[in-house]
Design a protein around this motif. Structure first.
Motif, PDB file in Angstrom:
ATOM      1  N   ALA A  20     -12.905  -7.343 -17.098  1.00 44.51           N
ATOM      2  CA  ALA A  20     -12.419  -6.653 -16.479  1.00 44.51           C
ATOM      3  C   ALA A  20     -10.964  -6.396 -16.812  1.00 44.51           C
ATOM      4  N   VAL A  21     -10.256  -6.530 -18.174  1.00 48.38           N
ATOM      5  CA  VAL A  21      -9.148  -6.295 -18.628  1.00 48.38           C
ATOM      6  C   VAL A  21      -9.232  -5.288 -19.316  1.00 48.38           C
ATOM      7  N   THR A  22      -9.931  -5.257 -20.510  1.00 45.45           N
ATOM      8  CA  THR A  22      -9.660  -4.226 -21.507  1.00 45.45           C
ATOM      9  C   THR A  22     -11.039  -3.573 -21.210  1.00 45.45           C
ATOM     10  N   ARG A  23     -11.454  -3.295 -20.134  1.00 46.55           N
ATOM     11  CA  ARG A  23     -13.675  -2.648 -19.909  1.00 46.55           C
ATOM     12  C   ARG A  23     -14.206  -2.780 -21.344  1.00 46.55           C
ATOM     13  N   GLU A  24     -13.735  -3.818 -22.279  1.00 43.03           N
ATOM     14  CA  GLU A  24     -15.026  -3.949 -23.586  1.00 43.03           C
ATOM     15  C   GLU A  24     -16.294  -4.674 -22.639  1.00 43.03           C
ATOM     16  N   VAL A  25     -17.826  -3.763 -23.663  1.00 44.31           N
ATOM     17  CA  VAL A  25     -19.080  -4.618 -23.411  1.00 44.31           C
ATOM     18  C   VAL A  25     -18.496  -5.745 -24.381  1.00 44.31           C
ATOM     19  N   ARG A  26     -19.165  -6.795 -23.551  1.00 43.57           N
ATOM     20  CA  ARG A  26     -19.006  -7.887 -24.110  1.00 43.57           C
ATOM     21  C   ARG A  26     -20.619  -8.118 -24.668  1.00 43.57           C
ATOM     22  N   MET A  27     -21.862  -8.627 -23.332  1.00 43.75           N
ATOM     23  CA  MET A  27     -23.390  -8.406 -24.028  1.00 43.75           C
ATOM     24  C   MET A  27     -23.836  -7.674 -23.177  1.00 43.75           C
ATOM     25  N   LEU A  28     -25.225  -8.043 -23.022  1.00 39.93           N
ATOM     26  CA  LEU A  28     -26.216  -8.190 -21.795  1.00 39.93           C
ATOM     27  C   LEU A  28     -27.450  -8.785 -22.340  1.00 39.93           C
ATOM     28  N   GLY A  29     -27.367  -8.778 -20.440  1.00 39.42           N
ATOM     29  CA  GLY A  29     -28.438 -10.202 -20.434  1.00 39.42           C
ATOM     30  C   GLY A  29     -28.947  -9.904 -19.072  1.00 39.42           C
ATOM     31  N   VAL A  81     -23.143  -4.721 -13.004  1.00 41.31           N
ATOM     32  CA  VAL A  81     -22.482  -5.463 -14.132  1.00 41.31           C
ATOM     33  C   VAL A  81     -21.179  -6.396 -13.731  1.00 41.31           C
ATOM     34  N   ALA A  82     -21.498  -7.333 -14.371  1.00 39.15           N
ATOM     35  CA  ALA A  82     -20.793  -8.354 -14.077  1.00 39.15           C
ATOM     36  C   ALA A  82     -19.023  -8.291 -14.942  1.00 39.15           C
ATOM     37  N   LEU A  83     -17.945  -8.109 -14.096  1.00 36.65           N
ATOM     38  CA  LEU A  83     -16.456  -7.958 -14.794  1.00 36.65           C
ATOM     39  C   LEU A  83     -16.342  -9.621 -14.302  1.00 36.65           C
ATOM     40  N   VAL A  84     -15.963  -9.242 -16.136  1.00 41.35           N
ATOM     41  CA  VAL A  84     -15.776 -11.280 -16.595  1.00 41.35           C
ATOM     42  C   VAL A  84     -14.322 -11.223 -16.678  1.00 41.35           C
ATOM     43  N   THR A  90     -17.758 -13.962 -27.160  1.00 42.32           N
ATOM     44  CA  THR A  90     -19.083 -13.373 -26.829  1.00 42.32           C
ATOM     45  C   THR A  90     -20.391 -13.487 -27.513  1.00 42.32           C
ATOM     46  N   CYS A  91     -20.412 -13.275 -28.804  1.00 44.62           N
ATOM     47  CA  CYS A  91     -20.920 -13.157 -29.423  1.00 44.62           C
ATOM     48  C   CYS A  91     -21.250 -14.664 -30.704  1.00 44.62           C
ATOM     49  N   HIS A  92     -22.808 -14.829 -30.378  1.00 50.55           N
ATOM     50  CA  HIS A  92     -23.342 -16.236 -31.107  1.00 50.55           C
ATOM     51  C   HIS A  92     -22.807 -15.592 -32.621  1.00 50.55           C
ATOM     52  N   LEU A  93     -22.373 -15.084 -33.081  1.00 47.85           N
ATOM     53  CA  LEU A  93     -21.375 -14.624 -34.273  1.00 47.85           C
ATOM     54  C   LEU A  93     -20.583 -14.698 -34.708  1.00 47.85           C
ATOM     55  N   GLY A  94     -19.755 -14.833 -33.249  1.00 48.51           N
ATOM     56  CA  GLY A  94     -18.308 -15.448 -33.813  1.00 48.51           C
ATOM     57  C   GLY A  94     -17.541 -13.941 -33.500  1.00 48.51           C
ATOM     58  N   GLN A  95     -18.162 -12.959 -32.842  1.00 49.09           N
ATOM     59  CA  GLN A  95     -17.780 -10.929 -32.650  1.00 49.09           C
ATOM     60  C   GLN A  95     -16.666 -11.520 -31.569  1.00 49.09           C
ATOM     61  N   SER A  97     -17.405  -8.910 -29.016  1.00 46.77           N
ATOM     62  CA  SER A  97     -18.375  -8.578 -28.425  1.00 46.77           C
ATOM     63  C   SER A  97     -19.396  -8.343 -29.397  1.00 46.77           C
ATOM     64  N   CYS A  98     -21.128  -8.243 -28.360  1.00 46.41           N
ATOM     65  CA  CYS A  98     -22.064  -8.469 -29.196  1.00 46.41           C
ATOM     66  C   CYS A  98     -22.832  -7.071 -29.303  1.00 46.41           C
ATOM     67  N   PHE A  99     -21.839  -6.393 -29.203  1.00 50.78           N
ATOM     68  CA  PHE A  99     -21.423  -4.834 -29.792  1.00 50.78           C
ATOM     69  C   PHE A  99     -20.662  -3.888 -30.380  1.00 50.78           C
ATOM     70  N   SER A 100     -20.812  -4.922 -31.201  1.00 56.17           N
ATOM     71  CA  SER A 100     -19.562  -4.674 -32.504  1.00 56.17           C
ATOM     72  C   SER A 100     -19.940  -4.097 -33.830  1.00 56.17           C
ATOM     73  N   ARG A 101     -21.543  -3.559 -34.319  1.00 55.23           N
ATOM     74  CA  ARG A 101     -21.637  -2.234 -35.015  1.00 55.23           C
ATOM     75  C   ARG A 101     -21.979  -0.834 -34.468  1.00 55.23           C
ATOM     76  N   ARG A 102     -21.164  -0.348 -34.838  1.00 51.52           N
ATOM     77  CA  ARG A 102     -21.580   1.250 -34.440  1.00 51.52           C
ATOM     78  C   ARG A 102     -22.249   1.895 -35.217  1.00 51.52           C
ATOM     79  N   LEU A 103     -22.599   2.927 -34.205  1.00 53.87           N
ATOM     80  CA  LEU A 103     -24.013   3.960 -35.047  1.00 53.87           C
ATOM     81  C   LEU A 103     -23.555   5.377 -35.451  1.00 53.87           C
ATOM     82  N   VAL A 104     -22.731   5.636 -34.160  1.00 53.15           N
ATOM     83  CA  VAL A 104     -22.372   6.753 -34.039  1.00 53.15           C
ATOM     84  C   VAL A 104     -20.696   6.689 -34.229  1.00 53.15           C
ATOM     85  N   PRO A 105     -19.482   7.228 -35.112  1.00 53.98           N
ATOM     86  CA  PRO A 105     -18.223   7.045 -35.460  1.00 53.98           C
ATOM     87  C   PRO A 105     -17.544   7.627 -33.916  1.00 53.98           C
TER      88      PRO A 105
END
Length: 227
Positions: A20-29, A81-84, A90-95, A97-105
């Motif tokens: 809700a603060v940074t507007r970063e997407v954390r995950m999809l469920g 969309v849940a603002l939290v 959030t990511c189970h890998l310790g990141q 966000s779950c969306f940490s892998r960038r495909l396009v710069p």
């Protein structure tokens, strides 16, 4: 609320989780009717796990829950969309966000990450406010360093500011870049605590910086020195 949505054939609606603060997407469920009801009842995001075949509250084992602040739907009413307020990564890998892998710069590499990091200061500001009111204390003793500072008053906080500023000055003069960053972080943190004591929002400081931006530092200081 569920009756107003349009779930898929499996009775599920995708839910994007956004800080809700940074507007970063954390995950999809995915939520079904029961997951949505559980989320609204407990105030922490709960999904229907397609792999486990049951309701699953994010953070139920790790403690990294997602505190719901606002819930929105799209124009077709088939997605949420849940603002939290995230607690921990959030990511189970310790990141974060779950969306940490960038495909396009990113179009602007500097603006994207920098904007998120700047917004993080507002999250720290909110945590300080929470500690003032005894919320979210994670220490086993139930004690909070921030709250103890705030309760000690301006004198103690002023001492900490002078101490941290001196340590930063020493680091700048003779220590590593890592130490400079660490000491600067300490000073910024204690500055935020001082602002909280006086109930001065971080946005007020940013507004002053914005007003000064683009002006000569020499001219600006001269203007402040005039009676």
């Amino acid at each position: 609320m569920w009756a107003s949505l349009r779930p898929d054939a499996a009775g599920l609606v995708p839910c994007i989780v956004q800080d809700a603060v940074t507007r970063e997407v954390r995950m999809l469920g995915y939520m079904n009717e029961s997951a949505l009801a559980a989320t609204l009842a407990c105030g922490e995001v709960t999904f229907f796990s397609r792999s486990k075949g049951r309701l699953w509250k994010k953070g139920e084992s790790s403690g990294n829950v997602l505190r719901l602040l606002e819930l929105r739907t799209d124009c077709d009413r088939d997605a949420l969309v849940a603002l939290v307020e995230p607690v921990g990564p959030t990511c189970h890998l310790g990141q974060r966000s779950c969306f940490s892998r960038r495909l396009v710069p990113a179009a602007d590499e500097d603006e994207g990450p920098g904007a998120g990091r700047a917004a993080f200061l507002h999250r720290v500001e909110q945590v300080i406010e929470d500690r003032r009111h005894g919320r979210g204390v994670t220490s086993p003793t139930g004690r909070s360093y921030v709250r103890s500072l705030l309760e000690s008053g301006a004198g103690r906080i002023g001492d900490k500011l002078r101490e941290e500023a001196d340590e930063l000055a020493t680091a700048v003069a003779s220590e590593t870049d890592e130490r400079v960053a660490a000491e600067a972080a300490d000073l910024v943190f204690h500055t935020l605590v001082a602002l909280a004591l006086r109930c001065v929002p971080l946005d007020a400081v940013v507004a002053v910086l914005e007003e000064r931006f683009g002006r000569s530092g020499i001219d600006e200081k001269a203007a402040r020195s005039r009676p």
